[in-house]
Design a protein around this motif. Structure first.
Motif, mmCIF file in Angstrom:
data_model
loop_
_atom_site.group_PDB
_atom_site.id
_atom_site.type_symbol
_atom_site.label_atom_id
_atom_site.label_comp_id
_atom_site.label_asym_id
_atom_site.label_seq_id
_atom_site.Cartn_x
_atom_site.Cartn_y
_atom_site.Cartn_z
ATOM 1 N N GLY A 3 24.053 -34.905 -71.230
ATOM 2 C CA GLY A 3 25.431 -34.569 -70.886
ATOM 3 C C GLY A 3 25.679 -33.075 -70.855
ATOM 4 N N ALA A 4 24.634 -32.297 -70.708
ATOM 5 C CA ALA A 4 24.743 -30.832 -70.623
ATOM 6 C C ALA A 4 23.995 -30.376 -69.383
ATOM 7 C CB ALA A 4 24.145 -30.178 -71.857
ATOM 8 N N SER A 5 24.367 -29.212 -68.882
ATOM 9 C CA SER A 5 23.670 -28.700 -67.710
ATOM 10 C C SER A 5 22.244 -28.293 -68.088
ATOM 11 C CB SER A 5 24.409 -27.498 -67.129
ATOM 12 O OG SER A 5 24.245 -26.362 -67.956
ATOM 13 N N GLU A 6 21.375 -28.293 -67.100
ATOM 14 C CA GLU A 6 19.989 -27.882 -67.337
ATOM 15 C C GLU A 6 19.932 -26.484 -67.929
ATOM 16 O OE1 GLU A 6 16.837 -28.312 -64.408
ATOM 17 O OE2 GLU A 6 18.032 -29.879 -63.451
ATOM 18 N N MET A 7 20.728 -25.564 -67.378
ATOM 19 C CA MET A 7 20.701 -24.177 -67.842
ATOM 20 C C MET A 7 21.118 -24.081 -69.312
ATOM 21 S SD MET A 7 19.729 -21.187 -67.279
ATOM 22 C CE MET A 7 19.261 -21.402 -65.595
ATOM 23 N N THR A 8 22.095 -24.873 -69.725
ATOM 24 C CA THR A 8 22.528 -24.871 -71.124
ATOM 25 C C THR A 8 21.393 -25.316 -72.029
ATOM 26 O OG1 THR A 8 24.827 -25.295 -70.506
ATOM 27 C CG2 THR A 8 24.185 -25.865 -72.759
ATOM 28 N N VAL A 9 20.684 -26.354 -71.626
ATOM 29 C CA VAL A 9 19.557 -26.850 -72.427
ATOM 30 C C VAL A 9 18.436 -25.809 -72.452
ATOM 31 C CG1 VAL A 9 17.815 -28.663 -72.657
ATOM 32 C CG2 VAL A 9 20.160 -29.257 -72.006
ATOM 33 N N TYR A 10 18.120 -25.201 -71.305
ATOM 34 C CA TYR A 10 17.086 -24.167 -71.267
ATOM 35 C C TYR A 10 17.436 -23.000 -72.188
ATOM 36 C CZ TYR A 10 14.539 -26.212 -67.322
ATOM 37 O OH TYR A 10 13.792 -27.028 -66.517
ATOM 38 N N ARG A 11 18.687 -22.582 -72.167
ATOM 39 C CA ARG A 11 19.117 -21.472 -73.042
ATOM 40 C C ARG A 11 18.981 -21.854 -74.509
ATOM 41 N NH1 ARG A 11 24.175 -20.632 -69.440
ATOM 42 N NH2 ARG A 11 23.386 -19.163 -67.907
ATOM 43 N N ALA A 12 19.366 -23.072 -74.857
ATOM 44 C CA ALA A 12 19.257 -23.524 -76.242
ATOM 45 C C ALA A 12 17.799 -23.585 -76.682
ATOM 46 C CB ALA A 12 19.923 -24.888 -76.408
ATOM 47 N N ILE A 13 16.923 -24.025 -75.799
ATOM 48 C CA ILE A 13 15.491 -24.066 -76.112
ATOM 49 C C ILE A 13 14.972 -22.650 -76.321
ATOM 50 C CG2 ILE A 13 13.203 -24.570 -75.159
ATOM 51 C CD1 ILE A 13 14.548 -27.040 -73.801
ATOM 52 N N GLN A 14 15.326 -21.736 -75.433
ATOM 53 C CA GLN A 14 14.882 -20.342 -75.520
ATOM 54 C C GLN A 14 15.364 -19.696 -76.826
ATOM 55 O OE1 GLN A 14 12.832 -18.881 -73.412
ATOM 56 N NE2 GLN A 14 12.838 -16.940 -74.466
ATOM 57 N N ALA A 15 16.569 -20.052 -77.266
ATOM 58 C CA ALA A 15 17.140 -19.482 -78.491
ATOM 59 C C ALA A 15 16.624 -20.175 -79.749
ATOM 60 C CB ALA A 15 18.664 -19.585 -78.437
ATOM 61 N N GLY A 16 15.788 -21.207 -79.579
ATOM 62 C CA GLY A 16 15.263 -21.928 -80.730
ATOM 63 C C GLY A 16 16.274 -22.888 -81.338
ATOM 64 N N GLU A 17 17.276 -23.245 -80.567
ATOM 65 C CA GLU A 17 18.344 -24.120 -81.052
ATOM 66 C C GLU A 17 18.147 -25.578 -80.633
ATOM 67 O OE1 GLU A 17 21.721 -22.248 -79.276
ATOM 68 O OE2 GLU A 17 21.833 -20.719 -80.831
ATOM 69 N N PHE A 18 17.090 -25.839 -79.892
ATOM 70 C CA PHE A 18 16.832 -27.194 -79.424
ATOM 71 C C PHE A 18 15.329 -27.421 -79.447
ATOM 72 C CE2 PHE A 18 16.679 -30.786 -76.577
ATOM 73 C CZ PHE A 18 17.848 -31.466 -76.889
ATOM 74 N N PRO A 19 14.876 -28.567 -79.964
ATOM 75 C CA PRO A 19 13.438 -28.801 -80.089
ATOM 76 C C PRO A 19 12.765 -29.033 -78.738
ATOM 77 C CG PRO A 19 14.642 -30.779 -80.675
ATOM 78 C CD PRO A 19 15.664 -29.686 -80.456
ATOM 79 N N ALA A 20 11.682 -28.308 -78.498
ATOM 80 C CA ALA A 20 10.928 -28.481 -77.255
ATOM 81 C C ALA A 20 9.534 -27.900 -77.434
ATOM 82 C CB ALA A 20 11.634 -27.797 -76.099
ATOM 83 N N LEU A 21 8.641 -28.340 -76.588
ATOM 84 C CA LEU A 21 7.265 -27.838 -76.554
ATOM 85 C C LEU A 21 6.976 -27.321 -75.161
ATOM 86 C CD1 LEU A 21 5.600 -31.010 -78.072
ATOM 87 C CD2 LEU A 21 6.130 -28.922 -79.305
ATOM 88 N N ARG A 22 6.124 -26.318 -75.084
ATOM 89 C CA ARG A 22 5.670 -25.855 -73.779
ATOM 90 C C ARG A 22 4.223 -26.327 -73.631
ATOM 91 N NH1 ARG A 22 7.464 -22.531 -69.999
ATOM 92 N NH2 ARG A 22 9.117 -21.712 -71.299
ATOM 93 N N ILE A 23 4.004 -27.142 -72.609
ATOM 94 C CA ILE A 23 2.674 -27.682 -72.344
ATOM 95 C C ILE A 23 2.305 -27.326 -70.917
ATOM 96 C CG2 ILE A 23 1.260 -29.763 -72.183
ATOM 97 C CD1 ILE A 23 3.166 -31.040 -74.237
ATOM 98 N N ARG A 24 1.319 -26.439 -70.779
ATOM 99 C CA ARG A 24 0.861 -25.991 -69.461
ATOM 100 C C ARG A 24 2.010 -25.572 -68.560
ATOM 101 N NH1 ARG A 24 -4.335 -29.399 -67.479
ATOM 102 N NH2 ARG A 24 -5.586 -28.992 -69.309
ATOM 103 N N GLY A 25 2.920 -24.805 -69.103
ATOM 104 C CA GLY A 25 4.022 -24.291 -68.315
ATOM 105 C C GLY A 25 5.231 -25.205 -68.213
ATOM 106 N N ARG A 26 5.074 -26.444 -68.621
ATOM 107 C CA ARG A 26 6.201 -27.389 -68.605
ATOM 108 C C ARG A 26 6.896 -27.375 -69.948
ATOM 109 N NH1 ARG A 26 4.775 -33.293 -66.899
ATOM 110 N NH2 ARG A 26 7.022 -33.469 -67.074
ATOM 111 N N ILE A 27 8.197 -27.510 -69.921
ATOM 112 C CA ILE A 27 8.960 -27.633 -71.155
ATOM 113 C C ILE A 27 9.214 -29.112 -71.378
ATOM 114 C CG2 ILE A 27 11.132 -27.125 -72.296
ATOM 115 C CD1 ILE A 27 11.215 -24.520 -70.697
ATOM 116 N N VAL A 28 8.797 -29.598 -72.556
ATOM 117 C CA VAL A 28 8.906 -31.015 -72.873
ATOM 118 C C VAL A 28 9.723 -31.186 -74.149
ATOM 119 C CG1 VAL A 28 7.596 -33.099 -73.432
ATOM 120 C CG2 VAL A 28 6.652 -31.429 -71.831
#
Length: 66
Positions: A3-28
């Protein structure tokens, strides 16, 4: 799904505010992380501040290593 825009989620991931992994250039975002956040929200009958939840989960993982 979130329920959030892609850019909002990407920013949260970049800021360390949302759990994600980078696998071969993909954000998972692990499905287990989404499930755990959902369970926390349902169990507490409230919304979950993902930044606080992510920090607590990271501290729990770090504490289990030592």
């Amino acid at each position: 799904m979130l329920g959030a825009s892609e850019m909002t989620v990407y920013r949260a991931i970049q800021a360390g505010e949302f759990p994600a992994l980078r696998i071969r250039g993909r954000i998972v975002v692990p499905a287990k992380a989404l499930e755990a956040m959902t369970e926390a929200a349902v169990a507490g009958h409230r919304t979950v501040d993902v930044a606080e939840w992510t920090l607590a989960a990271a501290e729990e993982v770090a504490g289990g290593r030592g």
